[in-house]
Design a protein around this motif. Sequence first.
Motif, PDB file in Angstrom:
ATOM      1  N   VAL A  74      -8.676  -0.109  -2.759  1.00 20.79           N
ATOM      2  CA  VAL A  74      -8.545   0.871  -1.793  1.00 20.79           C
ATOM      3  C   VAL A  74      -9.152   2.253  -1.871  1.00 20.79           C
ATOM      4  O   VAL A  74      -8.987   2.780  -3.237  1.00 20.79           O
ATOM      5  CB  VAL A  74      -7.083   1.165  -1.560  1.00 20.79           C
ATOM      6  CG1 VAL A  74      -6.518   2.060  -0.729  1.00 20.79           C
ATOM      7  CG2 VAL A  74      -6.252  -0.162  -1.092  1.00 20.79           C
ATOM      8  N   PHE A  75      -9.945   2.809  -1.138  1.00 21.27           N
ATOM      9  CA  PHE A  75     -10.337   4.060  -1.356  1.00 21.27           C
ATOM     10  C   PHE A  75      -9.883   5.223  -0.654  1.00 21.27           C
ATOM     11  O   PHE A  75      -9.954   6.482  -0.714  1.00 21.27           O
ATOM     12  CB  PHE A  75     -12.073   3.948  -1.069  1.00 21.27           C
ATOM     13  CG  PHE A  75     -12.812   3.079  -1.872  1.00 21.27           C
ATOM     14  CD1 PHE A  75     -13.227   3.671  -3.198  1.00 21.27           C
ATOM     15  CD2 PHE A  75     -12.860   1.801  -1.635  1.00 21.27           C
ATOM     16  CE1 PHE A  75     -14.021   2.868  -3.887  1.00 21.27           C
ATOM     17  CE2 PHE A  75     -13.608   0.869  -2.245  1.00 21.27           C
ATOM     18  CZ  PHE A  75     -14.111   1.453  -3.569  1.00 21.27           C
ATOM     19  N   GLY A  76      -9.118   5.049   0.202  1.00 20.58           N
ATOM     20  CA  GLY A  76      -8.280   5.899   1.054  1.00 20.58           C
ATOM     21  C   GLY A  76      -7.188   5.190   1.731  1.00 20.58           C
ATOM     22  O   GLY A  76      -7.632   4.091   2.498  1.00 20.58           O
ATOM     23  N   GLU A  77      -6.267   5.739   2.530  1.00 26.64           N
ATOM     24  CA  GLU A  77      -4.987   5.337   3.150  1.00 26.64           C
ATOM     25  C   GLU A  77      -4.539   6.113   4.163  1.00 26.64           C
ATOM     26  O   GLU A  77      -4.390   7.420   3.744  1.00 26.64           O
ATOM     27  CB  GLU A  77      -4.260   4.570   2.509  1.00 26.64           C
ATOM     28  CG  GLU A  77      -3.092   5.340   1.970  1.00 26.64           C
ATOM     29  CD  GLU A  77      -1.957   4.413   1.325  1.00 26.64           C
ATOM     30  OE1 GLU A  77      -0.851   5.096   0.753  1.00 26.64           O
ATOM     31  OE2 GLU A  77      -2.067   3.068   1.120  1.00 26.64           O
ATOM     32  N   VAL A  78      -4.350   5.892   5.244  1.00 27.59           N
ATOM     33  CA  VAL A  78      -3.282   6.880   6.289  1.00 27.59           C
ATOM     34  C   VAL A  78      -2.097   5.919   6.751  1.00 27.59           C
ATOM     35  O   VAL A  78      -2.444   4.948   7.322  1.00 27.59           O
ATOM     36  CB  VAL A  78      -4.198   7.290   7.391  1.00 27.59           C
ATOM     37  CG1 VAL A  78      -3.346   8.295   7.977  1.00 27.59           C
ATOM     38  CG2 VAL A  78      -5.554   7.997   6.718  1.00 27.59           C
ATOM     39  N   GLU A  79      -1.020   6.170   6.649  1.00 24.64           N
ATOM     40  CA  GLU A  79       0.206   5.557   7.019  1.00 24.64           C
ATOM     41  C   GLU A  79       0.842   6.194   8.358  1.00 24.64           C
ATOM     42  O   GLU A  79       0.607   7.276   8.611  1.00 24.64           O
ATOM     43  CB  GLU A  79       1.140   5.502   5.991  1.00 24.64           C
ATOM     44  CG  GLU A  79       0.924   4.914   4.631  1.00 24.64           C
ATOM     45  CD  GLU A  79       1.696   4.877   3.657  1.00 24.64           C
ATOM     46  OE1 GLU A  79       2.684   5.640   3.827  1.00 24.64           O
ATOM     47  OE2 GLU A  79       1.915   3.748   3.035  1.00 24.64           O
TER      48      GLU A  79
END
Length: 388
Positions: free
Chosen positions: A81-86
């Motif tokens: 994972v390089f980036g996440e938005v929840e």
Amino acid sequence: MSRWVWGVVLAVVVIGAGTGVAVWRTTSTTTAAGDPVITISRSSCGQGWTDPKPGPQTFQVRNTGAVTAEADLVDPATGTVFGEVEGIGPGTTRTMEVTLGNGTYAFRCTPEETEPITGPSVTITGGTDRSGPAVVPVTRNDLLGPSRDYQNYVSAGLGTLAGETDALAGAVHSQDRAAAEAAWLTAHLTYERLGAAYAAFGDSDRAINGTADGLPGGTADPGFTGFHRLEYGLWRGEGMPALGAVADRLDTDVHTLRDGFGQLQIDPNELGLRAHEILENTLQFELTGHTDYGSGTNLATAEANLDGTREVLNVLRPLLATRLPMSDVDKWLDRTDKALRSAQKPGGSWTPVTQLSRTQHEQIDGAVSELVERLAPIAAITEPRRVS
């Protein structure tokens, strides 16, 4: 939870092992001109990334579906994972900021009550070798072993604690104040080492280790029970016969918790969160003297909290070793231990927080604060993610 304050992290930046780790969570709902707009829904994921390029960039992730969703930017081959938005609500746009090197990437979307969807892959060239922040995801199954090991640790600790509160009650009933004070400290520190289990303890935690905060009658309130009520009486000269009932209630509450703990469950998802929250609470409550009801042993409690943090890290270490530079964490664990023990007197007693010199206080606060910073990424790293 008696004196424990749990927070919600809205923005996290994590630096980790090897190539590093970064997880960004933002609440932006505006779209900047020129930013790629990535659309997600129950049936599609990652549409709109038509001009892949290396370096820092910002994606506007828009949920065109009817349910809340999560979006991760991943390596489709490894799941890294390089980036996440929840928590992207229907019709909502959130910002994801990343720095990307050469490699292959895709968006992985997880709408509520739907299996994850991996979108089209894009390949970036012309930049540097992939060196941007990344983390291999942790799954719920990965956390089952650490959770079991920590459950066993707490169960053994409660067994030890029950014997120690038996001895404490016996010392109080014998009206030996010095022996009771020593037994109180031994038992209290054992409890404080069980730092990641308090949520599982529920109401028992307040009964056993609650303060007078929020009680209408303060320290005279009947709801003020447990270790701190007994501390208040022992160190302020309250009659020993009257304290017998307080010690018995504490002993009974500990035995009840021990006997029922087999039916309780420590949430595996909370282990990583507690790795830093234990010491956050140490900063707020112990190093300010807020929970000192007369014994002056806040620094001993802080040391016990440090022990508890080490135990959480021990059970998580197999997962963290390849995701976080643990040598740096271990270095700050040792520095914090050294700073705390600098306030221990010959013979083993502890300097009360109020008697620390300004330099001592600053050194201890600084070490604990720095360690908390090093531990903060663990919550994001060990948050379980659905990968299939």
